[in-house]
Design a protein around this motif. Structure first.
Motif, PDB file in Angstrom:
ATOM      1  N   LEU A   1       0.837  -1.208   0.000  1.00 42.28           N
ATOM      2  CA  LEU A   1       0.000   0.000   0.000  1.00 42.28           C
ATOM      3  C   LEU A   1       0.872   1.258   0.000  1.00 42.28           C
ATOM      4  CD1 LEU A   1      -2.784  -1.120   2.527  1.00 42.28           C
ATOM      5  CD2 LEU A   1      -3.081  -0.719   0.061  1.00 42.28           C
ATOM      6  N   ARG A   2       2.004   1.179   0.686  1.00 44.70           N
ATOM      7  CA  ARG A   2       2.913   2.316   0.781  1.00 44.70           C
ATOM      8  C   ARG A   2       3.622   2.595  -0.550  1.00 44.70           C
ATOM      9  NH1 ARG A   2       5.112   1.465   6.462  1.00 44.70           N
ATOM     10  NH2 ARG A   2       3.630   2.959   7.344  1.00 44.70           N
ATOM     11  N   SER A   3       3.984   1.518  -1.254  1.00 43.56           N
ATOM     12  CA  SER A   3       4.827   1.670  -2.442  1.00 43.56           C
ATOM     13  C   SER A   3       4.023   1.798  -3.738  1.00 43.56           C
ATOM     14  CB  SER A   3       5.791   0.489  -2.545  1.00 43.56           C
ATOM     15  OG  SER A   3       5.054  -0.719  -2.659  1.00 43.56           O
ATOM     16  N   THR A   4       2.689   1.754  -3.627  1.00 41.06           N
ATOM     17  CA  THR A   4       1.866   1.955  -4.826  1.00 41.06           C
ATOM     18  C   THR A   4       1.012   3.205  -4.646  1.00 41.06           C
ATOM     19  OG1 THR A   4       0.193   0.479  -3.889  1.00 41.06           O
ATOM     20  CG2 THR A   4       1.738  -0.492  -5.474  1.00 41.06           C
ATOM     21  N   VAL A   5       0.518   3.715  -5.789  1.00 43.47           N
ATOM     22  CA  VAL A   5      -0.259   4.960  -5.744  1.00 43.47           C
ATOM     23  C   VAL A   5      -1.757   4.675  -5.849  1.00 43.47           C
ATOM     24  CG1 VAL A   5      -0.681   7.167  -6.901  1.00 43.47           C
ATOM     25  CG2 VAL A   5       1.649   6.229  -6.777  1.00 43.47           C
ATOM     26  N   ASN A   6      -2.097   3.720  -6.724  1.00 48.68           N
ATOM     27  CA  ASN A   6      -3.512   3.524  -7.016  1.00 48.68           C
ATOM     28  C   ASN A   6      -3.955   2.054  -7.046  1.00 48.68           C
ATOM     29  OD1 ASN A   6      -6.074   4.582  -7.582  1.00 48.68           O
ATOM     30  ND2 ASN A   6      -5.820   4.073  -9.767  1.00 48.68           N
ATOM     31  N   ALA A   7      -3.022   1.140  -6.741  1.00 54.58           N
ATOM     32  CA  ALA A   7      -3.360  -0.285  -6.849  1.00 54.58           C
ATOM     33  C   ALA A   7      -4.348  -0.698  -5.761  1.00 54.58           C
ATOM     34  CB  ALA A   7      -2.093  -1.132  -6.739  1.00 54.58           C
ATOM     35  N   THR A   8      -5.309  -1.555  -6.138  1.00 54.29           N
ATOM     36  CA  THR A   8      -6.171  -2.212  -5.153  1.00 54.29           C
ATOM     37  C   THR A   8      -5.413  -3.419  -4.615  1.00 54.29           C
ATOM     38  OG1 THR A   8      -8.162  -1.503  -6.295  1.00 54.29           O
ATOM     39  CG2 THR A   8      -8.354  -3.439  -4.851  1.00 54.29           C
ATOM     40  N   VAL A   9      -5.483  -3.629  -3.295  1.00 50.79           N
ATOM     41  CA  VAL A   9      -4.704  -4.708  -2.671  1.00 50.79           C
ATOM     42  C   VAL A   9      -5.649  -5.625  -1.910  1.00 50.79           C
ATOM     43  CG1 VAL A   9      -2.843  -5.234  -1.037  1.00 50.79           C
ATOM     44  CG2 VAL A   9      -2.713  -3.164  -2.466  1.00 50.79           C
ATOM     45  N   SER A  10      -5.487  -6.930  -2.094  1.00 53.69           N
ATOM     46  CA  SER A  10      -6.277  -7.896  -1.330  1.00 53.69           C
ATOM     47  C   SER A  10      -5.356  -8.968  -0.766  1.00 53.69           C
ATOM     48  CB  SER A  10      -7.373  -8.517  -2.210  1.00 53.69           C
ATOM     49  OG  SER A  10      -8.273  -9.264  -1.410  1.00 53.69           O
ATOM     50  N   ASP A  11      -5.878  -9.802   0.121  1.00 55.05           N
ATOM     51  CA  ASP A  11      -5.058 -10.846   0.747  1.00 55.05           C
ATOM     52  C   ASP A  11      -5.890 -12.126   0.844  1.00 55.05           C
ATOM     53  OD1 ASP A  11      -6.793  -9.901   2.875  1.00 55.05           O
ATOM     54  OD2 ASP A  11      -5.602 -11.209   4.151  1.00 55.05           O
TER      55      ASP A  11
ATOM     56  N   GLY B   1      -0.323   3.682  10.383  1.00 52.40           N
ATOM     57  CA  GLY B   1       0.153   5.021  10.026  1.00 52.40           C
ATOM     58  C   GLY B   1      -0.067   5.344   8.548  1.00 52.40           C
ATOM     59  N   LEU B   2      -0.615   4.394   7.785  1.00 51.66           N
ATOM     60  CA  LEU B   2      -0.961   4.679   6.384  1.00 51.66           C
ATOM     61  C   LEU B   2      -2.068   5.730   6.350  1.00 51.66           C
ATOM     62  CD1 LEU B   2      -1.162   1.043   4.952  1.00 51.66           C
ATOM     63  CD2 LEU B   2       0.457   2.809   4.198  1.00 51.66           C
ATOM     64  N   ASP B   3      -2.093   6.556   5.276  1.00 61.11           N
ATOM     65  CA  ASP B   3      -3.191   7.521   5.227  1.00 61.11           C
ATOM     66  C   ASP B   3      -4.477   6.848   4.751  1.00 61.11           C
ATOM     67  OD1 ASP B   3      -3.205   7.507   2.428  1.00 61.11           O
ATOM     68  OD2 ASP B   3      -1.679   9.100   2.360  1.00 61.11           O
ATOM     69  N   ALA B   4      -5.601   7.506   4.981  1.00 62.55           N
ATOM     70  CA  ALA B   4      -6.916   6.899   4.752  1.00 62.55           C
ATOM     71  C   ALA B   4      -7.103   6.432   3.313  1.00 62.55           C
ATOM     72  CB  ALA B   4      -8.024   7.880   5.131  1.00 62.55           C
ATOM     73  N   SER B   5      -6.529   7.166   2.351  1.00 66.78           N
ATOM     74  CA  SER B   5      -6.739   6.781   0.954  1.00 66.78           C
ATOM     75  C   SER B   5      -5.999   5.481   0.641  1.00 66.78           C
ATOM     76  CB  SER B   5      -6.281   7.907   0.020  1.00 66.78           C
ATOM     77  OG  SER B   5      -4.872   8.002   0.022  1.00 66.78           O
ATOM     78  N   ALA B   6      -4.886   5.231   1.325  1.00 71.16           N
ATOM     79  CA  ALA B   6      -4.175   3.961   1.130  1.00 71.16           C
ATOM     80  C   ALA B   6      -4.954   2.827   1.790  1.00 71.16           C
ATOM     81  CB  ALA B   6      -2.761   4.046   1.700  1.00 71.16           C
ATOM     82  N   ILE B   7      -5.430   3.069   3.024  1.00 68.21           N
ATOM     83  CA  ILE B   7      -6.205   2.042   3.737  1.00 68.21           C
ATOM     84  C   ILE B   7      -7.458   1.676   2.938  1.00 68.21           C
ATOM     85  CG2 ILE B   7      -7.604   1.626   5.815  1.00 68.21           C
ATOM     86  CD1 ILE B   7      -5.512   3.381   7.322  1.00 68.21           C
TER      87      ILE B   7
END
Lengths: 371, 371
Positions: free
Chosen positions: A90-100, A116-122
């Motif tokens: 999430l930190r190293s990407t700008v717009n990617a959707t991430v799942s697990d 500590g990630l910002d809301a748009s990353a979360i």
């Protein structure tokens, strides 16, 4: 937005890529293979170069390029590593959707939201849990159809972007799985009751057999086999799974212990406790109706047509061919192996109204039918 | 004299009669039908004239004559009535061997031995417990083959005449059942662990599902179905069975609760409790090895060849016919019904060395094989 995502008229057949799969074990490599089959560009990443090269050789995708951002990331690393990998992505990407694909959800969600990630990353993180697996592991065991017809839970929180949840649900559908959307807490409480508690119960009931004599063991039937089947599972893996959902499982065990103690105390109270014992068993009948039957529908009571079958190659085949010829649809099949005899009893479960024609048809073709 | 009675070279095909069957419900009438098939003279007795006449009409025997002593008596009345009926029969006969079919043994034996009967009468009583039954009851449901390949426990005490135990074992064998000889206490402790505790566990786990939401229920898999299958059993019947074996079951529940509490406490202790959780799961693996597999032998780990099957009449038949054509012997079969999709996954369990040829053979005939 809770429940089953409706299948659209035209189910998506490919996902806009590139999709980055981090962790090319069984689950990750299977996701990658399924995406490749549907024509999606897949990048692969694994800290183990051996696992990565096996996955690449199997056609699951190409190693992640040095530059460029994926559209979607599936983090399929072991549970303990998942939080740090998800946060890093999430930190190293700008717009990617991430799942697990971690099998419990609340703890991971908490770690992401307090990272500590910002809301748009979360908001780009859509937690997932495919209810699929095999007894084997590693990319060599991966299969493109591993998720076909399996439930795949998605557990967005209030912080999650709804559009991205839809995006991951579409990917899950394109793999042939059935997306079911719920909250992290509801998910964890549900799997505590439906998966983790049954595992603990199977193990602890089986442990009680350790000092039973050989003759005593012979007095057991199908019921014991059913209840203890899960006890053969890998203790290391399950200790980790239970630890990752510790409080929901502990809470479920609290309640279970209370219910078991009520039965025990009722039995020790003799006549005075008879009503309590019966009430406990009746509560079980009510709860059992909630266990999904075929197609996720409410369970139906099938009629049982039992057939005695000799222990020879081809006998089961002959039986099912003859059963098929009657035109009756088999709903379920159980084989009860006889004790000390070279035959087994095959229980064919069918709808009550078709049981007689199945039994008659099988008798006509010479089977020893017990109905 | 404990364990399985060896099958003699020439298994007896008939029992010296007359045999008196008291209680012509499902079990009694089935015993009577099986004895008649083998040419033994059978007398029938039931306080319910309707049940008696149905049994007579079905050819299970003739009503007990006013005079004359039977060679052997099977008391197949409901558990609550069994002690007084057995005592009355031992009192009113001079030389008849008497057996019963009650599913727990110590309490009945105690009642017989403290009944005031003299030692020679008590010695004529050979307690029995056929491990067979159906979902239905009454003489109309009786079958001569009800006991074929089923274990039939005999529980002589120190007071029982060994020759009479052999006589009842021979009768049990002539019905096609497998006599297993053990003591009343060992029997009751064994069924508490292998039958009664699994029933209580299934009911109490299922009861925990009552307040789970619909979405939560969808996250459950085959494990929950296995563990809770018994929870659908009749509460009234099971409350009686559990009451008849109250202290052995309560003791088994004490131990089970201790083991569950150890897992729960281990989970709440976090890192410090991890070893305890793992130890509990490992004890389950050890105990699971005691669960009888096929033919009562130690369980074997079979290889699983999974096949996706459409939900249409005849599909299972076609699958098993094709599987039979490969010449591979199927050891077990499980059908895992997919959630929300009209297909199921059929798991064929075979010996590990024959799995590949089964999978290849089925693929050749067009099946969607997952192996």
């Amino acid at each position: 937005m809770t429940g089953v995502v409706p299948v659209p008229g035209d189910a998506p057949t490919s996902t806009a890529g590139p999709v980055l799969v981090i962790g090319t074990g069984l689950i990750g490599a299977s996701v990658a293979l399924a995406l490749r089959e549907r024509g999606t560009e897949v990048w692969l990443q694994d800290r183990d170069p051996e696992a990565l090269s096996v996955a690449v050789e199997r056609g699951a995708g190409l190693p992640r390029p040095a530059a460029g951002e994926p559209a979607l990331v599936i983090v399929a690393v072991p549970p303990a590593a998942a939080p740090s990998v998800v946060i890093e992505v999430l930190r190293s990407t700008v717009n990617a959707t991430v799942s697990d694909v971690v099998s419990t959800k609340a703890r991971l969600q908490r770690e992401i939201e307090t990272s500590g990630l910002d809301a748009s990353a979360i908001a780009r993180f859509v937690p997932g849990h495919p209810m699929a697996g095999r007894e084997v592991s590693g990319p060599a065991a991966a299969r493109a159809d591993l998720f076909a017809d399996r439930v795949w839970a998605l557990t967005p929180s209030a912080a999650t972007d709804l559009t991205r949840t839809r995006q991951v649900a579409a990917l899950v559908e394109s793999l042939g799985a059935v997306p079911v959307i719920t909250s992290p807490d509801e998910h964890d409480r549900a799997v505590a009751l439906t998966s983790h508690t049954p595992q603990v119960v199977a193990s602890t009931v089986a442990a009680g057999l350790a000092d039973l004599g050989d003759t005593g063991v012979r007095l057991s039937g199908q019921g014991l086999r059913d209840v203890t089947r899960l006890a053969a599972s890998d203790p290391g893996l399950w200790a980790e799974i239970l630890a990752s959902n510790a409080e929901p499982v502990a809470g479920a065990l609290d309640s279970l212990i209370d219910r078991l103690a009520a039965v025990r105390d009722g039995l020790r109270a003799g006549e005075a406790g008879a009503a309590a014992v019966r009430t406990s068993l009746e509560a079980g009948v009510v709860g059992h109706r909630r266990v999904p039957g075929k197609h996720g529908a409410a369970p139906v009571t099938w009629a049982v047509v039992a057939v005695s079958v000799a222990d020879r190659p081809g006998e089961l085949g002959r039986l099912f061919a003859d059963a098929g010829a009657t035109g009756v649809n088999l709903e379920d099949v159980r084989i009860e192996h006889a004790q000390g005899r070279p035959t087994g009893l095959v229980e064919l479960e069918v709808s009550p109204e078709s049981a007689s024609s199945l039994a008659d048809g099988l008798r006509t073709t010479g089977w020893d039918v017990r109905f």
